[in-house]
Motif scaffolding. Structure first.
Motif, PDB file in Angstrom:
ATOM      1  N   THR A   4     107.026  23.051 144.240  1.00 38.39           N
ATOM      2  CA  THR A   4     106.972  23.267 145.427  1.00 38.39           C
ATOM      3  C   THR A   4     105.599  22.986 146.021  1.00 38.39           C
ATOM      4  O   THR A   4     105.440  22.288 147.061  1.00 38.39           O
ATOM      5  N   TYR A   5     104.264  23.347 145.254  1.00 40.06           N
ATOM      6  CA  TYR A   5     103.140  22.802 145.872  1.00 40.06           C
ATOM      7  C   TYR A   5     103.029  21.503 145.925  1.00 40.06           C
ATOM      8  O   TYR A   5     102.279  20.916 146.695  1.00 40.06           O
ATOM      9  N   ILE A   6     103.413  20.585 144.746  1.00 36.90           N
ATOM     10  CA  ILE A   6     103.281  19.399 144.796  1.00 36.90           C
ATOM     11  C   ILE A   6     104.002  18.580 145.836  1.00 36.90           C
ATOM     12  O   ILE A   6     103.535  17.774 146.603  1.00 36.90           O
ATOM     13  N   HIS A   7     105.205  19.174 146.221  1.00 34.85           N
ATOM     14  CA  HIS A   7     105.968  18.502 147.329  1.00 34.85           C
ATOM     15  C   HIS A   7     105.161  18.633 148.641  1.00 34.85           C
ATOM     16  O   HIS A   7     105.153  17.814 149.510  1.00 34.85           O
ATOM     17  N   LYS A  57     101.664   5.371 143.375  1.00 37.04           N
ATOM     18  CA  LYS A  57     100.998   6.008 142.234  1.00 37.04           C
ATOM     19  C   LYS A  57      99.567   6.705 142.430  1.00 37.04           C
ATOM     20  O   LYS A  57      99.604   7.796 142.089  1.00 37.04           O
ATOM     21  N   ALA A  58      98.937   6.125 143.345  1.00 38.11           N
ATOM     22  CA  ALA A  58      97.648   6.743 143.573  1.00 38.11           C
ATOM     23  C   ALA A  58      97.787   7.997 144.240  1.00 38.11           C
ATOM     24  O   ALA A  58      96.798   9.097 144.018  1.00 38.11           O
ATOM     25  N   VAL A  59      98.636   8.138 145.247  1.00 44.58           N
ATOM     26  CA  VAL A  59      98.807   9.356 145.853  1.00 44.58           C
ATOM     27  C   VAL A  59      99.347  10.341 144.901  1.00 44.58           C
ATOM     28  O   VAL A  59      98.942  11.547 144.887  1.00 44.58           O
ATOM     29  N   LEU A  60     100.616  10.116 144.139  1.00 44.15           N
ATOM     30  CA  LEU A  60     101.205  10.989 143.222  1.00 44.15           C
ATOM     31  C   LEU A  60      99.827  11.320 142.082  1.00 44.15           C
ATOM     32  O   LEU A  60      99.959  12.813 141.708  1.00 44.15           O
ATOM     33  N   SER A  61      99.145  10.328 141.794  1.00 44.19           N
ATOM     34  CA  SER A  61      98.352  10.979 140.674  1.00 44.19           C
ATOM     35  C   SER A  61      97.126  11.881 141.317  1.00 44.19           C
ATOM     36  O   SER A  61      96.720  12.818 140.748  1.00 44.19           O
ATOM     37  N   ASN A  62      96.778  11.760 142.349  1.00 45.70           N
ATOM     38  CA  ASN A  62      95.969  12.721 143.300  1.00 45.70           C
ATOM     39  C   ASN A  62      96.370  13.970 143.344  1.00 45.70           C
ATOM     40  O   ASN A  62      95.835  14.983 142.993  1.00 45.70           O
ATOM     41  N   VAL A  63      97.704  14.317 143.681  1.00 49.07           N
ATOM     42  CA  VAL A  63      98.310  15.377 143.884  1.00 49.07           C
ATOM     43  C   VAL A  63      98.481  16.009 142.669  1.00 49.07           C
ATOM     44  O   VAL A  63      98.314  17.583 142.365  1.00 49.07           O
TER      45      VAL A  63
END
Length: 135
Positions: A4-7, A57-63
């Motif tokens: 939930t936090y990641i989304h 990938k960059a956004v996902l990696s940040n999160v």
């Protein structure tokens, strides 16, 4: 890490993706970037995951990195205390995810200094009083 936090964080980044330099999607424009290196297989897995979530990938990696930092600080009270004290000593601002660290922290209640005294249930005390009255 909570899904939930990641989304929620991905949604926030999506809403703010037009802010700053092209490709950056945080609230503030970053002055520096952190290079993260992955093995070939780690990169393949991250690529697959980013495609499934429809995120770069960059956004996902940040999160994921921020979420891991939240978990790390939430799980280790001494580390959290040291890091947060150093952060505040530097005059740094409160970040939007600091409240999430506190939410996830497993606080251990401090022991109470004092003496222990067993108190019997009220109905038992009344029975003892009645016996004393009978004597």
């Amino acid at each position: 890490m909570t899904k939930t936090y990641i989304h929620k964080r991905l949604d926030q980044l999506e809403q703010n993706r037009l802010i700053g330099k092209p490709g950056l999607s945080m609230k503030d424009v970053r002055d520096s970037q952190v290079k993260v290196r992955f093995t070939e297989h780690e990169n393949d897995l991250l690529t697959l995951l980013s495609k499934q979530l429809g995120q770069p990938k960059a956004v996902l990696s940040n999160v994921i990195l921020i979420d891991a930092i939240i978990d790390l600080l939430a799980e280790d009270p001494l580390l959290r205390s040291d890091v947060m004290a150093a952060w505040r000593d530097q005059g740094q601002p409160e970040l939007d995810f600091f409240s999430e660290i506190d939410k996830r922290a497993k606080y251990q209640p401090e022991p109470i200094d004092g003496e222990f005294c067993h108190i019997p249930p009220a109905d038992h005390r009344l029975e003892l009083l009645r016996r004393e009255e009978d004597l």
